[in-house]
Design an enzyme around this catalytic site. Structure first.
Site, PDB file in Angstrom:
ATOM      1  N   ASP A 130      31.359  33.995  36.229  1.00 57.60           N
ATOM      2  CA  ASP A 130      32.478  34.163  37.136  1.00 57.60           C
ATOM      3  C   ASP A 130      33.469  33.012  36.984  1.00 57.60           C
ATOM      4  O   ASP A 130      33.092  31.837  36.943  1.00 57.60           O
ATOM      5  CB  ASP A 130      31.964  34.213  38.582  1.00 57.60           C
ATOM      6  N   GLU A 138      33.925  37.351  33.123  1.00 58.84           N
ATOM      7  CA  GLU A 138      34.815  37.931  34.130  1.00 58.84           C
ATOM      8  C   GLU A 138      36.204  37.319  33.981  1.00 58.84           C
ATOM      9  O   GLU A 138      36.412  36.137  34.269  1.00 58.84           O
ATOM     10  CB  GLU A 138      34.257  37.673  35.532  1.00 58.84           C
ATOM     11  N   ASP A 182      35.796  42.688  44.218  1.00 57.84           N
ATOM     12  CA  ASP A 182      37.169  42.207  44.291  1.00 57.84           C
ATOM     13  C   ASP A 182      38.102  43.419  44.357  1.00 57.84           C
ATOM     14  O   ASP A 182      37.707  44.487  44.781  1.00 57.84           O
ATOM     15  CB  ASP A 182      37.487  41.343  43.068  1.00 57.84           C
ATOM     16  N   ASP A 193      59.602  14.978  41.846  1.00 62.41           N
ATOM     17  CA  ASP A 193      60.397  16.188  41.597  1.00 62.41           C
ATOM     18  C   ASP A 193      59.654  17.473  41.958  1.00 62.41           C
ATOM     19  O   ASP A 193      60.264  18.530  42.120  1.00 62.41           O
ATOM     20  CB  ASP A 193      60.871  16.228  40.148  1.00 62.41           C
ATOM     21  N   GLN A 215      45.729  41.558  42.828  1.00 58.87           N
ATOM     22  CA  GLN A 215      44.790  42.669  42.934  1.00 58.87           C
ATOM     23  C   GLN A 215      45.162  43.531  44.136  1.00 58.87           C
ATOM     24  O   GLN A 215      45.666  43.024  45.148  1.00 58.87           O
ATOM     25  CB  GLN A 215      43.346  42.158  43.113  1.00 58.87           C
TER      26      GLN A 215
END
Length: 808
Positions: free
Chosen positions: A307, A348, A406, A476, A488
């Site tokens: 993952d 993944e 997910d 900056d 997603q």
């Protein structure tokens, strides 16, 4: 066997059952006269909200609803879609990555060695019941016998957040979820896939707590990524910050207070419960190696999912995502750790599809995260062309998905689906109650001020997050702003398809015919709808993470739509054709998808789908009960074609179908229960139809194996018996030269000679199609598919697929 969806009997193409075993193969719609060789540009079809459709051949269409909202309308023809076409076309640079073979298909990432080629179930340990014990009890249900070959257990370790993805350790199972012994028991029945988070660990881990107590004197000090050490100036400039790939509207840094009172900035890609680690350091690698060995030894994993591994490469001046050569070196080291255990790695990555092709080419397993939105695109806009394009180039060493824990990845379809279509998909998802998970990017002041839009509040909020870590940035950076873009879409796939069992089963059938190993998420298995209540209490991703009680889950197994999906799983698991090669027909109408799998000369499975009517059919050759799934028979074609199909399983499929769509729908199409049962057996065909099946198998081999240098269509002109013999001889040829010699008996005909007249009208295919009792060469039935394995549905070997399954 045959599975199809019922449509209206008044449609131009018969939408009810025709007794033809391979009718879809014999349809006379070979407009181009050849099958797919290389990957052409994808033509785009347009669609309005009322379902009207047009394509480049039809010319013109109604404007989509997007036009009225000031958005770019969906392209109406090829000319208007030139940009999309250019983006979707696979250029010459991609071909060496894919490693094209002589037939124009990728060959260097086709191996499925080491991973069970059966449907994988993905679930949390406490999503069906309260723990692993409840999950095991659920999986022992008779209704699920033979449905799954592998099991993906989402994180089951002690964790402090993100539903287990903030692990404290990999050495033990969370006591509330179970024990290693219970994991082992599941491993006795299924090939196990376990999680490893390469990029981060929980702040509650012993290693991080030791660092908090002892600072730089800690043994684990090098295990964590010091923010200041990455940047040459000790802090990033606005330009450097703008290059970073980030997952939150703030720089990926967290201020950590040590026990002695000082504050140290550490790299933090995700949440404050997921502290990034440095696996390239001595202690970081020691932790990685020990954790992987624990998953192999104690977890008995056969597949380890890596993952978020792409975020481990931190290099100033880059995106800090998947940076070479470091990321490839790390993957190779990890592979060497798990190799003695015969464990495969699953990467993944939600990113450009070419990256997953490259990972597969290196021998790693990947996810097909492009398929979910490509499928929704196909069903919404009623065109199969982007989907066909993807099936031809996608990795074969992949786990196919429609739903996961997910969401449905947006980046994954970049260059595969028309850009203008994605907002339309987003709008439809949000209108149904779905949610959007965003990713974020930093814009320096000049770009931000020049392009500042209606999201001033968002810019103000992200400016506040910059001020909170101002001491770790160059000055900056404070003048810029973080912008958000969809990453997603979050919704259950069943809800994404309007909770329509017909569309849902069609989507699953296409997934199961896609190259790779199919994965079904537990919510999808049980046809679950959006859990709005859980989402409102937790995170937006919880919309697709419903907690099923054991009683609720068992009740869902009685739903006809779920039963039909399970039968489709059994069919995919047990038919030997799926151990062979895939062939995608590029000569059908834009709204049709025709996919064929075949193995040796005995086994073939064919999917025909109409994305306009949602009608589909699955036909296949029967095969002996003794043919084990992992060792498909290589006997002659006649034995495979003539093998009897199990009528008991056929009747079960017919019953599941009738319950799912209703007897009235079947009656309206003129289909009786006897008809439903009979079409699931090739024994229902007469001798003429059986001979046509054999002829089609020979033609399929000729067209598939023909060299890409020849642009002719080849057809067999001899007898069915001779076709079988030649089919076997060709597949047994040791070299391409032998095959070319075998083709000398084949009549070769230019594509233009048999497909079009001078006036452009299409001619019927000379050889005709497989004809059943109605003699029209087409087949369809109403929604169930059946596996003729010679076994019964009860022993898991007589897999069937049904229509009427839905997903929640």
């Amino acid at each position: 066997m045959h599975l199809s969806m019922l449509g209206s009997p008044t449609t131009s193409r018969p939408a009810y059952i025709c007794h033809s075993g391979f009718g879809a193969l014999g349809r006379p719609n070979l407009a181009t006269g050849r099958f797919r060789r290389t990957v052409p540009a994808v033509r785009c079809s347009s669609s309005s909200d009322d379902g009207s459709r047009s394509n480049a051949d039809a010319g013109g269409s109604k404007d989509s609803s997007a036009a009225g909202n000031g958005k770019k309308p969906y392209p109406q023809n090829e000319r208007a879609c030139s940009k999309c076409t250019k983006e979707q076309q696979v250029d010459e640079r991609l071909k060496p990555i894919c490693g094209w073979d002589a037939a124009g298909l990728p060959k260097s990432h086709t191996s499925r060695r080491g991973v069970n080629n059966q449907v994988q179930l993905s679930t949390y340990a406490n999503s069906i019941g309260r723990n692993l014990g409840d999950l095991a009890s659920f999986l022992q249900a008779e209704e699920l016998k033979g449905a799954f070959g592998s099991l993906h257990l989402l994180p089951l370790y002690p964790s402090t957040g993100d539903r287990g993805f903030a692990p404290v350790t990999y050495q033990e199972v969370d006591p509330e979820l179970g024990t290693w012994d219970e994991v082992h028991a599941l491993g006795d029945d299924y090939q196990l896939c376990l999680e490893y988070m390469v990029n981060h660990i929980s702040p509650a881990s012993p290693q991080f707590q030791d660092y908090i107590q002892h600072g730089d004197a800690s043994r684990f000090a090098s295990m964590f990524v010091k923010w200041k050490e990455i940047w040459p100036a000790g802090a990033p400039s606005a330009e450097e910050l703008g290059k970073l790939s980030t997952r939150k509207p703030a720089p990926p840094v967290i201020a950590v207070q040590l026990a002695e009172g000082s504050t140290v900035p550490l790299w933090n890609t995700f949440t404050d419960q997921q502290i990034d680690i440095n696996p390239f350091s001595e202690e970081g690698w020691a932790f990685t190696e020990a954790s992987l060995k624990s998953l192999c030894e104690q977890g008995r994993a056969r597949l380890i999912r890596l993952d978020a591994f792409g975020y481990v490469t931190k290099k100033a001046g880059t995106s800090c995502f998947m940076q070479a050569p470091e990321v490839w070196d790390l993957l190779d080291r990890i592979k060497q750790v798990v190799k003695p255990y015969d464990v495969q790695l699953l990467c993944e990555v939600h990113e450009d599809f070419k990256l997953n092709i490259e990972l597969a080419r290196h021998g790693y397993w990947v996810y097909d995260f492009a398929l979910p939105l490509l499928m929704l695109h196909a069903l919404k806009f009623k065109t199969a062309e982007p989907l066909r394009h993807w099936l031809s180039i996608c990795p074969r060493r992949q786990i196919t998905t429609l739903d996961t824990h997910d969401g449905m990845g947006v980046d994954d379809v970049a260059g595969l689906a028309p850009l203008a279509a994605v907002p339309e998909l987003e709008r439809s998802i949000v209108c149904r109650g779905g949610s959007i998970n965003y990713k974020h990017y930093y814009e320096p002041a000049a770009k931000f001020e020049a392009g500042c839009d209606d999201d001033g509040k968002q810019c103000h909020r992200s400016s506040d997050t910059l001020q909170q870590v101002a001491q770790f940035l160059q000055h900056d950076c404070l003048q810029g702003c973080y912008k958000s873009v969809p990453h997603q879409y979050n919704e259950t796939y069943f809800s994404a398809l309007n909770e329509d069992p017909k569309q849902y089963l069609l989507a699953r059938a296409i997934q199961f015919f896609t190259p790779g190993v199919p994965m079904v998420y537990y919510v999808g298995l049980l046809a679950g709808a959006d859990d709005i209540e859980l989402m409102e209490k937790g995170s937006i991703r919880d919309i697709n993470r419903h907690y099923f009680s054991l009683e609720e889950a068992r009740c869902c197994l009685q739903r006809p739509v779920v039963q039909a999906l399970v039968e489709l799983c059994r069919f995919r698991n047990s038919h030997p054709a799926f151990h062979g090669r895939i062939f995608v027909d590029d000569a059908t109408a834009p709204h049709e998808l025709h996919v064929r799998w075949y193995s040796g000369s005995s086994h073939m499975a064919v999917l025909w789908a109409d994305l306009d009517t949602h009608e589909f059919s699955i036909t296949h050759t029967p095969y002996p009960a003794a043919a084990a799934p992992d060792a498909p028979s290589s006997s002659g074609a006649g034995a495979g074609v003539d093998a009897a199909a199990p009528t008991a399983a056929a009747g079960a499929i017919a019953a599941a179908f009738g319950a799912a769509v209703g007897d009235s729908a079947a009656a309206a199409a003129g289909v009786s229960s006897e008809d439903l049962a009979s079409v699931f057996s090739i024994d229902a065909l007469d001798e003429e139809a059986r001979a046509a099946v054999r002829k089609q198998m020979a033609n399929a081999a000729l067209q598939e194996l023909d060299s890409s240098r020849h642009q002719d269509k080849v057809q067999w002109s001899g007898s069915a018996a001779a076709a079988e013999e030649m089919f076997s001889d060709m597949l047994g040829s040791a070299s391409s030269m032998e095959f070319l010699e075998a083709r000398k008996e084949v009549r070769r005909m230019p594509a233009s000679a048999g497909t079009e007249q001078e006036n452009g009208e299409e001619l019927h295919w000379r050889e005709g199609g497989a004809r059943g009792r109605n003699g029209n060469g087409s087949s369809s039935s109403n929604g169930s598919s059946h596996n003729s394995n010679g076994g019964s549905a009860e022993n898991g070997q007589g897999g069937s697929s049904g229509k009427g399954g839905s997903k929640s």
